[in-house]
Enzyme design. Structure first.
Site, PDB file in Angstrom:
ATOM      1  N   ARG A  45     -53.809-100.078  -8.511  1.00 24.64           N
ATOM      2  CA  ARG A  45     -52.943 -99.660  -9.097  1.00 24.64           C
ATOM      3  C   ARG A  45     -53.054 -98.108  -9.145  1.00 24.64           C
ATOM      4  O   ARG A  45     -53.968 -97.334  -9.685  1.00 24.64           O
ATOM      5  CB  ARG A  45     -52.805-100.164 -10.381  1.00 24.64           C
ATOM      6  CG  ARG A  45     -52.873-101.548 -10.711  1.00 24.64           C
ATOM      7  CD  ARG A  45     -51.189-101.830 -10.472  1.00 24.64           C
ATOM      8  NE  ARG A  45     -51.028-103.197 -10.474  1.00 24.64           N
ATOM      9  CZ  ARG A  45     -50.719-104.247  -9.307  1.00 24.64           C
ATOM     10  NH1 ARG A  45     -51.359-103.790  -8.164  1.00 24.64           N
ATOM     11  NH2 ARG A  45     -50.604-105.559  -9.572  1.00 24.64           N
ATOM     12  N   ARG A  72     -33.565 -80.150 -13.073  1.00 25.98           N
ATOM     13  CA  ARG A  72     -34.855 -80.585 -12.956  1.00 25.98           C
ATOM     14  C   ARG A  72     -34.930 -81.089 -11.544  1.00 25.98           C
ATOM     15  O   ARG A  72     -34.130 -81.994 -10.805  1.00 25.98           O
ATOM     16  CB  ARG A  72     -34.717 -82.223 -13.698  1.00 25.98           C
ATOM     17  CG  ARG A  72     -34.639 -81.945 -15.004  1.00 25.98           C
ATOM     18  CD  ARG A  72     -36.176 -81.574 -15.537  1.00 25.98           C
ATOM     19  NE  ARG A  72     -36.050 -81.531 -16.855  1.00 25.98           N
ATOM     20  CZ  ARG A  72     -37.270 -81.088 -17.808  1.00 25.98           C
ATOM     21  NH1 ARG A  72     -38.193 -80.367 -17.155  1.00 25.98           N
ATOM     22  NH2 ARG A  72     -37.298 -81.222 -18.940  1.00 25.98           N
ATOM     23  N   LEU A  86     -44.786 -80.979 -23.578  1.00 27.40           N
ATOM     24  CA  LEU A  86     -45.947 -81.572 -23.173  1.00 27.40           C
ATOM     25  C   LEU A  86     -46.910 -81.465 -24.260  1.00 27.40           C
ATOM     26  O   LEU A  86     -46.788 -80.417 -25.145  1.00 27.40           O
ATOM     27  CB  LEU A  86     -46.747 -81.082 -22.085  1.00 27.40           C
ATOM     28  CG  LEU A  86     -45.786 -81.126 -20.711  1.00 27.40           C
ATOM     29  CD1 LEU A  86     -46.923 -80.336 -19.713  1.00 27.40           C
ATOM     30  CD2 LEU A  86     -45.778 -82.740 -20.279  1.00 27.40           C
ATOM     31  N   PRO A 123     -44.019 -97.250 -17.851  1.00 27.14           N
ATOM     32  CA  PRO A 123     -45.527 -97.795 -17.830  1.00 27.14           C
ATOM     33  C   PRO A 123     -45.947 -98.412 -16.616  1.00 27.14           C
ATOM     34  O   PRO A 123     -47.109 -98.651 -16.357  1.00 27.14           O
ATOM     35  CB  PRO A 123     -45.253 -98.701 -19.250  1.00 27.14           C
ATOM     36  CG  PRO A 123     -43.939 -98.948 -19.054  1.00 27.14           C
ATOM     37  CD  PRO A 123     -43.088 -97.816 -18.892  1.00 27.14           C
ATOM     38  N   GLY A 124     -45.122 -98.697 -15.833  1.00 27.28           N
ATOM     39  CA  GLY A 124     -45.417 -99.227 -14.322  1.00 27.28           C
ATOM     40  C   GLY A 124     -45.907 -98.189 -13.445  1.00 27.28           C
ATOM     41  O   GLY A 124     -46.772 -98.434 -12.463  1.00 27.28           O
ATOM     42  N   GLU A 128     -47.900 -92.048 -19.345  1.00 21.10           N
ATOM     43  CA  GLU A 128     -47.089 -90.811 -20.538  1.00 21.10           C
ATOM     44  C   GLU A 128     -46.488 -91.709 -21.674  1.00 21.10           C
ATOM     45  O   GLU A 128     -45.991 -92.671 -21.557  1.00 21.10           O
ATOM     46  CB  GLU A 128     -46.134 -90.122 -19.760  1.00 21.10           C
ATOM     47  CG  GLU A 128     -45.376 -89.152 -20.827  1.00 21.10           C
ATOM     48  CD  GLU A 128     -44.145 -88.816 -20.078  1.00 21.10           C
ATOM     49  OE1 GLU A 128     -43.633 -87.497 -20.492  1.00 21.10           O
ATOM     50  OE2 GLU A 128     -43.754 -88.993 -19.062  1.00 21.10           O
ATOM     51  N   GLU A 152     -36.217 -72.824 -17.680  1.00 20.02           N
ATOM     52  CA  GLU A 152     -35.825 -72.568 -19.011  1.00 20.02           C
ATOM     53  C   GLU A 152     -35.178 -71.541 -19.164  1.00 20.02           C
ATOM     54  O   GLU A 152     -34.490 -71.231 -20.476  1.00 20.02           O
ATOM     55  CB  GLU A 152     -37.068 -72.607 -19.988  1.00 20.02           C
ATOM     56  CG  GLU A 152     -37.883 -74.111 -20.118  1.00 20.02           C
ATOM     57  CD  GLU A 152     -39.120 -73.889 -20.923  1.00 20.02           C
ATOM     58  OE1 GLU A 152     -39.209 -72.860 -21.637  1.00 20.02           O
ATOM     59  OE2 GLU A 152     -39.944 -75.031 -21.222  1.00 20.02           O
TER      60      GLU A 152
END
Length: 212
Positions: A45, A72, A86, A123-124, A128, A152
Site C-alpha cells: 500500500r 491549484r 496545514l 483515505p485510500g 491526511e 496566496e
C-alpha cells in the site's frame, strides 16, 4: 428513532510486515507498507503521509460564508475554497491553527468557534485528517495584514449565502472537498439543531491528538 444500529467508524490496524519511505518532502511524503490481510496474504500500500489540516467555515450575521479563490496547480483549476492550512507548526493546537489561517488568509477573527466536521480527505491514498471549524461573530483582525506570497498573493474573496453555495456544490460548479463538506454540513446544522449543538472547539480529535 432508528430501527437499526447507527453506523460509525472504528479504529483498526492490520499488521505491517515491512515499510519504507521512498520520498520525503518538506511537509508531506510517500510511504510504502506491506500489510498482512486477514486471510494471511500480504499487499503493498503506497500512500501520502500528511501532518493534517484545518479549515474554517466563517459565517457572518447574514448567513453568508467567506470563500476565497486560488490557483491549484495539480488540478489546473482556480478553485473557490475555505480558509485552510496545514498543521505544520509542531505542538500547535488545531484551533489555534484555524484561527491563524483565518487571520492570515482573510484578516478576520471570530468570537465563537465550534467543530463542524472531521474528515479524512482521501483515505485510500493519504493519511491526511482535516478538522473543519465553524466560526461566527466575525470581525476585522487587529494589526498588520499578513503578507501573502506565491498562489496566496492572487486570492480573490467573496461572501456567499449558504443556500447558494449548497446549490453550486450539487450542480458540480464547486469542487474543493473542504468547501463541499463544510457547506453541506452547515446546511444540515442550520436546518437541524443549530450551531450551539455542535461539539466545542476543543473536542477530542483521535486522528490528530492534541493537548488541551
Amino acid at each position: 428513532m432508528a430501527d437499526h444500529a447507527l453506523p460509525y467508524d472504528t479504529p483498526e490496524e492490520w499488521p505491517v510486515t515491512a515499510t519504507e519511505t521512498p520520498f520525503s518532502g518538506k511537509v508531506t511524503g510517500v510511504r510504502t507498507d506491506v500489510v498482512r490481510m486477514p486471510d494471511g496474504s500480504t499487499a503493498r500500500r503506497d500512500y501520502q503521509t500528511h501532518p493534517g489540516s484545518v479549515a474554517v467555515v466563517a459565517l457572518d450575521d447574514e448567513e453568508r460564508v467567506l470563500v476565497l479563490r486560488q490557483y491549484r496547480h495539480p488540478v489546473r483549476h482556480r478553485l473557490w475554497e475555505l480558509p485552510a492550512g496545514l498543521l505544520d507548526v509542531p505542538g500547535e493546537h488545531p484551533l489555534r491553527a484555524a484561527q491563524r489561517e483565518l487571520y492570515e488568509e482573510a484578516h478576520l477573527k471570530a468570537d465563537d468557534w465550534r467543530v463542524l466536521v472531521d474528515i479524512y480527505s482521501t483515505p485510500g491514498g493519504s493519511d491526511e485528517a482535516i478538522r473543519v471549524y465553524l466560526a461566527r461573530g466575525l470581525a476585522p483582525a487587529e494589526g498588520e495584514r499578513f503578507e501573502a506570497a506565491e498562489e496566496e498573493a492572487e486570492f480573490e474573496f467573496d461572501r456567499v449565502p449558504v443556500a447558494e453555495l449548497v446549490g453550486q456544490v450539487l450542480a458540480g460548479e464547486l469542487h474543493n472537498a473542504c468547501l463541499a463538506v463544510g457547506v453541506l454540513a452547515l446546511q444540515a446544522v442550520l436546518t437541524g439543531d443549530g450551531p450551539d449543538a455542535l461539539r466545542p472547539a476543543d473536542a477530542p480529535w483521535p486522528a490528530r491528538p492534541f493537548q488541551p
